[in-house]
Motif scaffolding. Structure first.
Motif, PDB file in Angstrom:
ATOM      1  N   ARG B 416      -8.491  -7.819   2.198  1.00 38.25           N
ATOM      2  CA  ARG B 416      -7.318  -7.608   2.288  1.00 38.25           C
ATOM      3  C   ARG B 416      -6.854  -8.179   3.728  1.00 38.25           C
ATOM      4  O   ARG B 416      -5.677  -8.804   4.116  1.00 38.25           O
ATOM      5  CB  ARG B 416      -7.124  -6.154   2.096  1.00 38.25           C
ATOM      6  N   ARG B 594       4.639   0.596  -7.970  1.00 39.76           N
ATOM      7  CA  ARG B 594       3.991   0.519  -6.871  1.00 39.76           C
ATOM      8  C   ARG B 594       2.637   0.343  -7.097  1.00 39.76           C
ATOM      9  O   ARG B 594       1.685   0.671  -6.167  1.00 39.76           O
ATOM     10  CB  ARG B 594       4.279   1.675  -5.797  1.00 39.76           C
ATOM     11  N   PHE B 596       1.211  -2.509  -7.095  1.00 39.15           N
ATOM     12  CA  PHE B 596       0.582  -3.414  -6.186  1.00 39.15           C
ATOM     13  C   PHE B 596       0.733  -3.221  -4.909  1.00 39.15           C
ATOM     14  O   PHE B 596       0.238  -4.031  -3.951  1.00 39.15           O
ATOM     15  CB  PHE B 596       1.371  -5.014  -6.695  1.00 39.15           C
ATOM     16  N   THR B 597       0.943  -1.999  -4.475  1.00 44.55           N
ATOM     17  CA  THR B 597       1.323  -1.568  -3.141  1.00 44.55           C
ATOM     18  C   THR B 597      -0.341  -1.173  -2.647  1.00 44.55           C
ATOM     19  O   THR B 597      -1.032  -0.345  -3.483  1.00 44.55           O
ATOM     20  CB  THR B 597       2.077  -0.199  -2.876  1.00 44.55           C
ATOM     21  N   PRO B 598      -0.920  -1.583  -1.497  1.00 43.27           N
ATOM     22  CA  PRO B 598      -2.226  -1.248  -1.118  1.00 43.27           C
ATOM     23  C   PRO B 598      -2.259   0.374  -1.061  1.00 43.27           C
ATOM     24  O   PRO B 598      -1.354   0.989  -0.492  1.00 43.27           O
ATOM     25  CB  PRO B 598      -2.614  -1.847   0.079  1.00 43.27           C
ATOM     26  N   ILE B 615      -7.063  -0.509  -3.690  1.00 41.28           N
ATOM     27  CA  ILE B 615      -6.692  -1.750  -3.044  1.00 41.28           C
ATOM     28  C   ILE B 615      -6.814  -3.011  -3.626  1.00 41.28           C
ATOM     29  O   ILE B 615      -6.256  -3.886  -3.527  1.00 41.28           O
ATOM     30  CB  ILE B 615      -7.503  -1.771  -1.585  1.00 41.28           C
ATOM     31  N   SER B 618      -3.745  -4.892  -5.093  1.00 42.81           N
ATOM     32  CA  SER B 618      -2.854  -5.469  -4.222  1.00 42.81           C
ATOM     33  C   SER B 618      -3.667  -6.773  -3.744  1.00 42.81           C
ATOM     34  O   SER B 618      -3.108  -7.601  -3.541  1.00 42.81           O
ATOM     35  CB  SER B 618      -2.538  -4.556  -3.143  1.00 42.81           C
ATOM     36  N   LYS B 621      -3.291  -9.346  -6.487  1.00 44.43           N
ATOM     37  CA  LYS B 621      -1.726  -9.776  -6.480  1.00 44.43           C
ATOM     38  C   LYS B 621      -1.830 -10.980  -5.295  1.00 44.43           C
ATOM     39  O   LYS B 621      -1.360 -12.085  -5.645  1.00 44.43           O
ATOM     40  CB  LYS B 621      -0.750  -8.736  -6.086  1.00 44.43           C
ATOM     41  N   CYS B 622      -2.460 -10.624  -3.918  1.00 45.93           N
ATOM     42  CA  CYS B 622      -2.295 -11.576  -3.068  1.00 45.93           C
ATOM     43  C   CYS B 622      -2.977 -13.142  -3.434  1.00 45.93           C
ATOM     44  O   CYS B 622      -2.535 -14.050  -3.294  1.00 45.93           O
ATOM     45  CB  CYS B 622      -2.926 -11.143  -1.944  1.00 45.93           C
TER      46      CYS B 622
END
Lengths: 149, 972
Positions: B416, B594, B596-598, B615, B618, B621-622
């Motif tokens: 991340r 939410r 995809f929110t870390p 995590i 997310s 997604k990145c």
């Protein structure tokens, strides 16, 4: 002293070195490589290692004495030392070298100096054992040749 | 510095204000002065014109009067002297002059005095009857000559009989007049009687016969008398001026300046008054060349300043001040905004730096934690190998599990952080998508088996075998998603599908997202929960697009156009749609936005029940976004979730495919081509998956819903054409199996064989999901394959069942003897700058019978390797001074390629290319740090592999075997 006793002594010595962590499996490999065709192989490698290491330690001491330390050079030497010690199976020296290398990468002079001392310390303690070992080996070989005669 | 800057700025501002005000004031003053001057000039002009007008007027009037006096003189000379007896007497004269007084407005009276020589006095006095008087009214004393007044206008009758010569002024006048023959004037003096200031005009009267150019003596001689008049300048001028406009505004002084140093005032106040700075002087010519007169005009009062001279500059002043203020305010505002902007910029930079620092800190810290953690884990591993009692073992195991969890968390955080710091780069290497998926599946196979979940992969045929992209990241994404699914799924299935993006849309078009995530479906779910769905496991999936209907559509689409798509000019870019479908607990509706929110999990209880940090998604997604794709999901609580993401890869060209296929992973065995298999499976999706795996092995597949149908079709087919084809394999799903089935099936098959429907008894393979399913299989089943299916496991099973174990396998049971066989008699070059290493490596290789030569540097090695040489392989240290292993290898390869070119040219001309051996010395790197990057670097510069230092037998064998076995003929 009989040949057997000498061999026994040598074995005890090597085993104690293993136990102390001075040597690792690689040394066993070396011993396995020694056979009738190359009787003095271990001794030869050890001598080579000692010569090499002492030369490098002197170089390193010189390099670190300078006001401006050329860390790349230091790193090269330490790398070599690490390589040869791992080849011989000198575990403690190798570990000390790894530490040294890290300090070197950080360009940390203090750390390098202390690491060098550590390496020297490890090396000399190993060296004294190696010396004993080599003497024993020589005597064993001498014995062997006497017997042949 | 800031204080100084502020002060400087303040001073600047102050200076600007002062300058602005100064400019405004000076403009104000300037314009005011201008207006004043303009006004003055105008006033002066007016004054000049008034003055000139008055002067001219007075002069004209004067001239008129003088002319008239002249006429009187002519009258007298005509009627008094040329008539005998004279036709003129006092009475006539008085009458005439009184009547013509209007002609001489400036003269208050005229009189005529006769010239009397002393000798004639007696006669004269007697004739007149009075004595000549002086000015003082006394009988005149004796003089040379006299000039007694004999005629006078009534207004000045008081001077009759007075001798004009007795007055000093008059006497001078008389003398001058008769000498010049012109009208002359006295200097101004107080007149008799009126006591006004005045001048006396005297005009000579000559006896006739005086020539024009007479001399002074002749004139004096011819003089008969004098006509005189008094100008009462004061009152007369007063009267005159009164008639003119603007009389009140100006004061006028008339001076006699015959004596320039001592001007005599003729009119006006003695002390000049009025507004002194502005005056005008006009010359007056009264016809007497001897006398000079001037007229001074000035304003009685200072000319008033016009209002505009004050208001206009003031207006300008105000405008300038306002303008200045506006500029000032604007500048101030601009400065403020600029300052703010600069501060913002600073803050922004700080914030960005802080963000980067944060990521770097995270990365560093994670890295730093990882190192000791590895130590901890290693030690725990070792600890577990020692003799421990049960409790200790339990503790140690717990510690190890926790440690592993921590490491994986740290790895995720590191990822991340790397992504955020922009340090994560997506690679572009060719890879086999299917094998990666198989790998991922196998990772989770034990877990899925434990839970009894169906885990399956399906890759569309249209997806190219090899694509270029980042296999590691792709694997990570899939692993994350599948890992999540496995974690949250207790029953049903997890199904990974890969399709090409364009034709996957076909099925998705009709069914839009509407209501998919909605609650409206939940009732339906309950109703339908008893029935089975057309999904992999029969459980309902969240995304209804994944059911059999659509799946079939996709499959049929593939069937129809397999050729069309390949024959077309394919685009370089392959966009894949990957779906990971599970039938787990789903994501609560409130948490869906939410996901995809870390560090956000559906709710805090999730982490208690299922662990994890939240995590993963997310990062996923990145990663997906880094790979040029998008990720989204459809989830229904208690039904399941379907994550769908797209990924963009590059298509490989054909050569690259061939290349990579050779090197990439384990290639699938090819021995099954042409075989046929029957799948007995009631669930269409599932049998499609099975079919997919078998197809990859090259096995032709037929499908039957039940065992019976299978048997029927077997009978039918083989009665039609009984070709002695490859052995049949029958794969039966566990669902279609029941106890006793094995016996029944066996019997049926035997029957078929007897009827010659099959040549050989088909092998029966059972497909099971759970471990315990194995137990209930009958003895007549040849083997059982545990799901999840992977092409390689299926292949292994089939090999086992069909007795196709390859001889290759035997080779794997290698050992020192094998290594000895491999290396015996080979010429090997070892290059290392470290003597110790060199010695050890050499003797290790010698031990296996190789003939070893050593070189201590890259350069030495190059000289030894000049073509042609005798070496079969080369071990090269990577890190060497001067020329490192990579460089040396590059040089060697360069040499070889040159030589090969020449050979191929030469060979072609000789036409014996079959005999040509291309130079390619196997070069193996020796390196202490065996990390991926180094390995890639090795391959990049043309090395063939690597071995770690110090040598490990197994690894050495593997590395060497590739080269020395594959072409033994060329080496020896």
């Amino acid at each position: 002293m009989s040949l057997m006793a000498l061999r026994e002594q040598l074995n005890v010595l090597v085993n104690s070195m293993f136990l102390e962590g001075l040597l690792d499996q690689q040394f066993r490999q070396l011993q396995m490589l020694q056979d009738a065709s190359s009787p003095g192989f271990v001794a030869e490698v050890i001598t080579l290692f000692c010569e090499d290491s002492e030369r490098m330690l002197t170089e390193l001491t010189k390099l670190l004495d300078q006001a401006v330390v050329d860390y790349q050079k230091v790193d090269a030497y330490v790398h070599q030392l690490k390589g040869s010690s791992s080849s011989v199976g000198a575990q403690n020296v190798k570990l000390a070298c790894i530490q040294f290398k890290q300090f070197c990468e950080e360009n940390n002079k203090e750390g390098c100096l202390s690491a060098l001392n550590m390496v020297k310390h490890q090396y000399y303690s190993l060296r004294s054992k190696f010396d004993t070992m080599l003497q024993l080996e020589q005597r064993i070989q001498a014995y062997g040749s006497e017997q042949q005669n | 510095m800031a204080v100084g800057g502020k002060r400087r700025w303040w001073w600047k501002r102050r200076a600007a204000v002062v300058a602005g005000v100064t400019i405004a004031v000076s403009v104000w003053l300037g314009s005011h002065c201008y207006f004043r001057r303009e006004n003055m000039a105008k006033a002066e002009e007016a004054l000049v014109s008034m003055c000139e007008e008055r002067a001219r007027m007075i002069q004209d009037q004067f001239a008129v009067s003088v002319n008239h006096v002249h006429a009187l003189a002519i009258l007298i000379s005509t009627f008094y002297y040329q008539k005998q007896p004279p036709a003129l007497d006092q009475e006539t004269f008085a009458y005439y002059t009184a009547k013509t007084a209007f002609e001489r407005p400036l003269l208050n009276g005229v009189a005529y005095a006769e010239r009397i020589i002393h000798s004639q006095r007696e006669i004269f006095e007697t004739r007149q009857g009075w004595t000549i008087m002086t000015m003082k009214r006394e009988p005149s004393p004796m003089q040379d000559e006299y000039a007694p007044v004999i005629y006078s206008q009534e207004t000045v009758s008081y001077i009759e009989a007075i001798d004009m010569m007795s007055g000093e002024e008059d006497r001078e006048n008389i003398l001058r007049a008769r000498a010049t023959g012109k009208a002359v004037l006295t200097k101004p003096f107080r007149l008799l009687e009126s006591n006004h200031l005045g001048v006396v005009l005297t005009f000579p009267v000559y006896r006739s016969g005086l020539p024009e150019d007479a001399t002074v003596e002749q004139r004096v001689e011819a003089t008969a008398g004098y006509l005189g008049g008094a100008f009462d300048v004061e009152s007369l001028v007063e009267n005159l001026l009164r008639q003119l406009a603007g009389n009140q505004d100006i004061t006028i002084n008339v001076y006699d300046i015959t004596n320039a140093s001592e001007p005599l005032i003729m009119y006006g106040p003695q002390i000049p008054e009025g507004y002194m700075p502005l005056s005008h002087v006009s010359m007056l010519d009264f016809g007497d060349p001897f006398r000079k007169h001037q007229m001074h005009c000035r304003y009685r009062e200072k000319p008033p300043l016009p209002l505009s001279a004050i208001t206009t500059p003031f207006g300008i002043f105000v405008i300038i001040m306002l303008g200045g203020y506006i500029v000032f305010a604007a500048k101030n505002h601009y400065d403020n905004v600029k300052e703010d902007c600069r501060k913002m910029e600073e803050l922004k930079v700080q914030a960005e730096a802080a963000d980067v620092a944060k990521s770097q800190f995270l990365a560093t810290v994670s890295h730093e934690i990882r190192t000791p953690m590895n130590g901890v884990l290693g030690m725990l591993d070792m600890l577990l190998d020692t003799d421990l009692n049960l409790t200790q073992k339990d503790y140690a195991q717990t510690a190890q599990v926790c440690g592993k969890a921590l490491i994986s968390l740290i790895n995720e955080v590191l990822d991340r952080a790397k992504i955020e710091a922009g340090k994560l780069e997506i690679e572009a290497v060719p890879f086999d998508l299917r094998s990666i998926l198989d790998d991922v599946i196998s990772l989770f196979s034990s877990k899925s088996r434990e839970k009894g979940i169906e885990l399956a992969v399906f890759v569309s045929d249209k997806v190219p075998e090899v694509v270029t992209g980042d296999p590691g990241r792709f694997r990570q994404i899939i692993t994350n998603l599948v890992g999540n699914s496995v974690k949250f799924t207790e029953r049903g299935h997890i199904f990974v599908q890969v399709h090409l993006a364009d034709n996957s849309d076909l099925g998705a078009d009709e069914k839009v997202y509407s209501g998919l995530n909605g609650l409206s479906q939940s009732e339906k779910v309950q109703i339908m929960s008893d029935c089975t769905f057309d999904t992999l496991s029969g459980f309902e999936a969240a995304d209804t697009r994944n059911n059999w209907e659509n799946f079939k559509l996709l499959l049929s689409d593939e069937m129809i156009l397999p050729e069309a798509s390949t024959s077309d000019k394919e685009p370089d870019i392959v966009t894949l749609i990957v779906r990971v479908e599970d039938t787990g607990i789903g994501i609560p509706l409130c948490a869906q936005d939410r996901v995809f929110t870390p560090f956000m999990q559906a709710d805090s209880s999730t982490s208690r029940n299922y662990g994890g940090t939240g995590i993963g998604l997310s990062i996923t997604k990145c990663l997906v976004e880094l790979m040029g794709g998008q990720i989204n999901f459809i989830s229904r609580p208690n039904v399941g979730s379907t994550f769908t993401f797209t990924a963009v890869f590059k298509r490989c060209n054909k050569d690259a495919i061939a290349d990579t296929k050779r090197t990439l992973s384990e290639a699938l065995p090819t021995g099954f081509r042409g075989m046929k298999a029957f799948i007995v499976d009631g669930k269409p999706v599932r049998n499609a998956v099975t079919r997919y795996h078998l197809k990859r092995l090259g096995i032709a597949v037929e499908v039957a819903n039940t065992v019976k149908m299978m048997l029927n079709s077997l009978t039918r087919q083989n009665s039609n054409f009984r070709t002695g084809r490859q052995p049949y394999i029958i794969l039966i799903e566990k669902d279609s199996w029941y106890t006793g089935m094995d016996v029944y099936l066996h019997n049926q098959l035997l029957l078929l064989k007897q009827n010659d429907c099959v040549l050989e008894l088909p092998k029966i393979i059972l497909l099971v999901t759970c471990e315990y399913d194995k137990m209930s299989t009958g003895s007549l089943v040849d083997t059982v394959i545990n799901k999840p299916l992977r092409a390689s496991t299926v292949a292994a099973c089939l090999q086992q069942v069909l007795g196709m174990e390859k001889q290759q396998k035997k080779e794997l049971s290698n050992g020192p003897t094998n290594l000895r066989n491999l290396l015996a008699g080979k010429n090997i070059l070892v290059i290392d700058d470290n003597k110790v290493n060199l010695r050890v490596a050499a003797s290790a290789l010698k031990k296996y019978g190789a003939r070893v030569e050593c070189a201590e540097s890259g350069k030495d090695a190059l000289s030894l390797l000049q073509l042609p040489h005798k070496f079969d392989a080369c071990f090269m240290d990577v890190q060497m001074p001067e020329m490192d292993g990579f460089e040396a290898t590059r040089q060697i390869r360069l040499m070889e390629s040159k030589e090969n070119e020449q050979i191929s040219i030469g060979g072609a001309s000789r036409g014996e290319d079959s005999m040509i051996v291309e130079w390619h010395l196997p070069i193996l790197a020796m390196t202490a740090d065996v990390i991926q990057a180094t390995y890639e670097e090795c391959l990049k510069c043309g090395m063939d592999g690597y071995v770690s230092k110090p040598f490990e037998e197994q690894q050495l064998f593997q590395a060497v075997a590739k080269f020395l076995v594959s072409k033994p003929s060329s080496d020896s």
